[in-house]
Design a protein around this motif. Structure first.
Motif, PDB file in Angstrom:
ATOM      1  N   VAL A   1      11.560   6.343  10.146  1.00  0.00           N
ATOM      2  CA  VAL A   1      10.374   6.778   9.608  1.00  0.00           C
ATOM      3  C   VAL A   1       9.138   5.616   9.826  1.00  0.00           C
ATOM      4  O   VAL A   1       9.113   5.234   8.797  1.00  0.00           O
ATOM      5  N   PRO A   2       8.655   5.288  11.164  1.00  0.00           N
ATOM      6  CA  PRO A   2       7.860   4.029  10.915  1.00  0.00           C
ATOM      7  C   PRO A   2       6.678   4.382  10.204  1.00  0.00           C
ATOM      8  O   PRO A   2       6.194   5.654   9.943  1.00  0.00           O
ATOM      9  N   SER A   3       5.828   3.452   9.487  1.00  0.00           N
ATOM     10  CA  SER A   3       4.704   3.537   8.701  1.00  0.00           C
ATOM     11  C   SER A   3       3.696   4.537   9.429  1.00  0.00           C
ATOM     12  O   SER A   3       2.958   4.914   8.760  1.00  0.00           O
ATOM     13  N   GLY A   4       3.718   4.101  10.924  1.00  0.00           N
ATOM     14  CA  GLY A   4       2.776   4.852  11.598  1.00  0.00           C
ATOM     15  C   GLY A   4       2.986   6.440  11.669  1.00  0.00           C
ATOM     16  O   GLY A   4       1.894   7.270  12.034  1.00  0.00           O
ATOM     17  N   ASP A   5       3.850   6.919  11.257  1.00  0.00           N
ATOM     18  CA  ASP A   5       4.358   8.380  10.974  1.00  0.00           C
ATOM     19  C   ASP A   5       3.824   8.951   9.520  1.00  0.00           C
ATOM     20  O   ASP A   5       4.145  10.096   9.444  1.00  0.00           O
ATOM     21  N   LEU A   6       3.278   7.927   8.717  1.00  0.00           N
ATOM     22  CA  LEU A   6       2.968   8.558   7.411  1.00  0.00           C
ATOM     23  C   LEU A   6       1.292   8.175   7.431  1.00  0.00           C
ATOM     24  O   LEU A   6       0.816   7.115   7.699  1.00  0.00           O
ATOM     25  N   ARG A   7       0.521   9.281   7.299  1.00  0.00           N
ATOM     26  CA  ARG A   7      -1.057   9.020   6.817  1.00  0.00           C
ATOM     27  C   ARG A   7      -1.307   8.893   5.581  1.00  0.00           C
ATOM     28  O   ARG A   7      -0.886   9.558   4.584  1.00  0.00           O
ATOM     29  N   VAL A   8      -2.354   7.892   5.362  1.00  0.00           N
ATOM     30  CA  VAL A   8      -2.621   7.694   4.032  1.00  0.00           C
ATOM     31  C   VAL A   8      -3.706   8.757   3.652  1.00  0.00           C
ATOM     32  O   VAL A   8      -4.607   9.100   4.414  1.00  0.00           O
ATOM     33  N   VAL A   9      -3.571   9.218   2.417  1.00  0.00           N
ATOM     34  CA  VAL A   9      -4.503  10.585   1.823  1.00  0.00           C
ATOM     35  C   VAL A   9      -5.576   9.559   1.231  1.00  0.00           C
ATOM     36  O   VAL A   9      -5.481   9.253   0.250  1.00  0.00           O
ATOM     37  N   THR A  10      -6.751   9.887   1.756  1.00  0.00           N
ATOM     38  CA  THR A  10      -7.964   9.089   1.170  1.00  0.00           C
ATOM     39  C   THR A  10      -8.912   9.711   0.005  1.00  0.00           C
ATOM     40  O   THR A  10      -9.475   9.184  -0.554  1.00  0.00           O
ATOM     41  N   ASP A  11      -8.474  10.879  -0.329  1.00  0.00           N
ATOM     42  CA  ASP A  11      -8.978  11.654  -1.176  1.00  0.00           C
ATOM     43  C   ASP A  11      -8.193  11.555  -2.620  1.00  0.00           C
ATOM     44  O   ASP A  11      -8.476  12.429  -3.507  1.00  0.00           O
ATOM     45  N   TYR A  12      -7.399  10.856  -2.713  1.00  0.00           N
ATOM     46  CA  TYR A  12      -6.416  10.629  -3.997  1.00  0.00           C
ATOM     47  C   TYR A  12      -6.236   9.354  -4.268  1.00  0.00           C
ATOM     48  O   TYR A  12      -5.713   8.494  -3.563  1.00  0.00           O
ATOM     49  N   GLY A  13      -6.148   8.939  -5.612  1.00  0.00           N
ATOM     50  CA  GLY A  13      -5.580   7.428  -5.795  1.00  0.00           C
ATOM     51  C   GLY A  13      -5.883   7.281  -7.347  1.00  0.00           C
ATOM     52  O   GLY A  13      -6.746   8.245  -8.052  1.00  0.00           O
ATOM     53  N   ARG A  14      -4.964   6.664  -8.142  1.00  0.00           N
ATOM     54  CA  ARG A  14      -5.276   6.247  -9.480  1.00  0.00           C
ATOM     55  C   ARG A  14      -4.932   4.942  -9.687  1.00  0.00           C
ATOM     56  O   ARG A  14      -3.914   4.346  -9.351  1.00  0.00           O
ATOM     57  N   VAL A  15      -5.611   4.250 -10.493  1.00  0.00           N
ATOM     58  CA  VAL A  15      -5.684   2.934 -11.084  1.00  0.00           C
ATOM     59  C   VAL A  15      -5.488   3.105 -12.438  1.00  0.00           C
ATOM     60  O   VAL A  15      -6.642   3.188 -13.398  1.00  0.00           O
ATOM     61  N   PHE A  16      -4.009   2.447 -12.833  1.00  0.00           N
ATOM     62  CA  PHE A  16      -3.782   2.881 -14.129  1.00  0.00           C
ATOM     63  C   PHE A  16      -4.200   2.114 -15.312  1.00  0.00           C
ATOM     64  O   PHE A  16      -4.175   2.103 -16.464  1.00  0.00           O
TER      65      PHE A  16
ATOM     66  N   HIS B   1       0.785  -0.979  -0.035  1.00  0.00           N
ATOM     67  CA  HIS B   1       0.035  -0.173   0.003  1.00  0.00           C
ATOM     68  C   HIS B   1       1.029   1.195  -0.026  1.00  0.00           C
ATOM     69  O   HIS B   1       2.105   1.058  -0.049  1.00  0.00           O
ATOM     70  N   VAL B   2       0.396   2.405   0.046  1.00  0.00           N
ATOM     71  CA  VAL B   2       0.991   3.621  -0.322  1.00  0.00           C
ATOM     72  C   VAL B   2       2.046   4.077   0.820  1.00  0.00           C
ATOM     73  O   VAL B   2       3.232   4.471   0.493  1.00  0.00           O
ATOM     74  N   THR B   3       1.946   3.337   2.077  1.00  0.00           N
ATOM     75  CA  THR B   3       2.956   3.569   3.026  1.00  0.00           C
ATOM     76  C   THR B   3       3.763   2.382   3.349  1.00  0.00           C
ATOM     77  O   THR B   3       4.505   2.376   4.233  1.00  0.00           O
ATOM     78  N   THR B   4       3.795   1.464   2.574  1.00  0.00           N
ATOM     79  CA  THR B   4       4.546   0.346   2.797  1.00  0.00           C
ATOM     80  C   THR B   4       6.076   0.539   2.186  1.00  0.00           C
ATOM     81  O   THR B   4       6.226   1.097   1.185  1.00  0.00           O
ATOM     82  N   PHE B   5       6.886   0.487   3.043  1.00  0.00           N
ATOM     83  CA  PHE B   5       8.577   0.560   2.705  1.00  0.00           C
ATOM     84  C   PHE B   5       8.912  -0.736   2.132  1.00  0.00           C
ATOM     85  O   PHE B   5       8.759  -1.913   2.369  1.00  0.00           O
ATOM     86  N   ASN B   6      10.000  -0.422   1.438  1.00  0.00           N
ATOM     87  CA  ASN B   6      10.519  -1.872   0.552  1.00  0.00           C
ATOM     88  C   ASN B   6      11.639  -2.389   1.385  1.00  0.00           C
ATOM     89  O   ASN B   6      12.436  -1.440   1.790  1.00  0.00           O
ATOM     90  N   PRO B   7      11.526  -3.488   1.975  1.00  0.00           N
ATOM     91  CA  PRO B   7      12.411  -4.061   2.941  1.00  0.00           C
ATOM     92  C   PRO B   7      13.908  -4.464   2.310  1.00  0.00           C
ATOM     93  O   PRO B   7      14.628  -4.994   3.114  1.00  0.00           O
TER      94      PRO B   7
END
Length: 221
Positions: free
Chosen positions: A181-196, A46-52
């Motif tokens: 920067v834990p994922s909890g320090d980043l908030r998902v914006v719910t009013d934007y998104g694109r499915v290409f 998801h948008v706040t997932t870090f690549n490990p």
């Protein structure tokens, strides 16, 4: 002998080692800043997932063992697409295949707290004795050298780094370090998104690609 890395303009690129001591200009990203990114629709992403640490070397990652997780983002949705889906398409033009975009989506996030980032742009580059073609606009063949700069920013205690996108150079690109920067320090914006893959969002991507001389194919040739 492997070829000497060259820039898009064709000249030789030499990536210097980060200076010691490493004393970058620190840019503060305020709380509430909105960032954009594209990412895979694979399960668990998801948008706040870090690549490990999946995949090969990237410009400022991966470093240490085990790797420090990272998240790449951009200042605008156009820059996010240019730094991801169009990253490897030649600047002179090319093609974007269905497998390159159909499993990708765009999202936005907001920072909950302010972040301190190494500034790899403007006078921040001059302070460190390097310029953009050597660091933030160098070809992928140099990533094993440029990753040392990401490691240096991390070792300096910073939350990530910021630079001007080489493919959309009016906008900033970002890397954030997952252990700072834990994922909890980043908030998902719910009013934007694109499915290409479908509908108006695919049309938007078609128009963007056409504008930069990229043929976006809807079927694999």
């Amino acid at each position: 002998m492997s070829p000497v890395p060259t820039s898009a303009a064709g000249f030789e690129v030499t990536v210097p080692a980060p200076p010691e001591p490493f004393d970058p200009v620190v840019e503060v990203l305020p709380a509430g800043s909105r960032l954009y990114r594209t990412f895979s629709t694979a399960p668990g992403r998801h948008v706040t997932t870090f690549n490990p640490g999946f995949g090969g070397p990237q410009r400022f990652s991966f470093f240490r063992n085990p790797p420090v997780p990272v998240l790449y983002a951009a200042q605008s949705e156009v820059a996010a697409v240019c730094e991801s889906l169009l990253h490897d398409v030649p600047l002179t033009g090319g093609r974007l295949l269905p497998e390159d975009y159909e499993r990708s989506v765009a999202g936005a996030l907001e920072t909950v707290h302010e972040l301190r980032l190494a500034a790899f742009h403007s006078l921040g580059l001059r302070r460190l004795g390097v310029d953009a073609p050597q660091l933030t606009a160098s070809p992928a063949r140099t990533y094993r050298e440029t990753v040392r700069w990401g490691a240096a920013a991390h070792a300096a205690g910073l939350d990530g780094a910021v630079w001007m996108s080489a493919r959309c150079n009016t906008d900033r690109a970002y890397i954030l370090f997952g252990d700072r920067v834990p994922s909890g320090d980043l908030r998902v914006v719910t009013d934007y998104g694109r499915v290409f893959a479908i509908g108006p969002d695919r049309d938007w991507l078609v128009d963007l690609c056409a504008f930069v001389n990229v043929d976006m194919l809807t079927r694999t040739p």
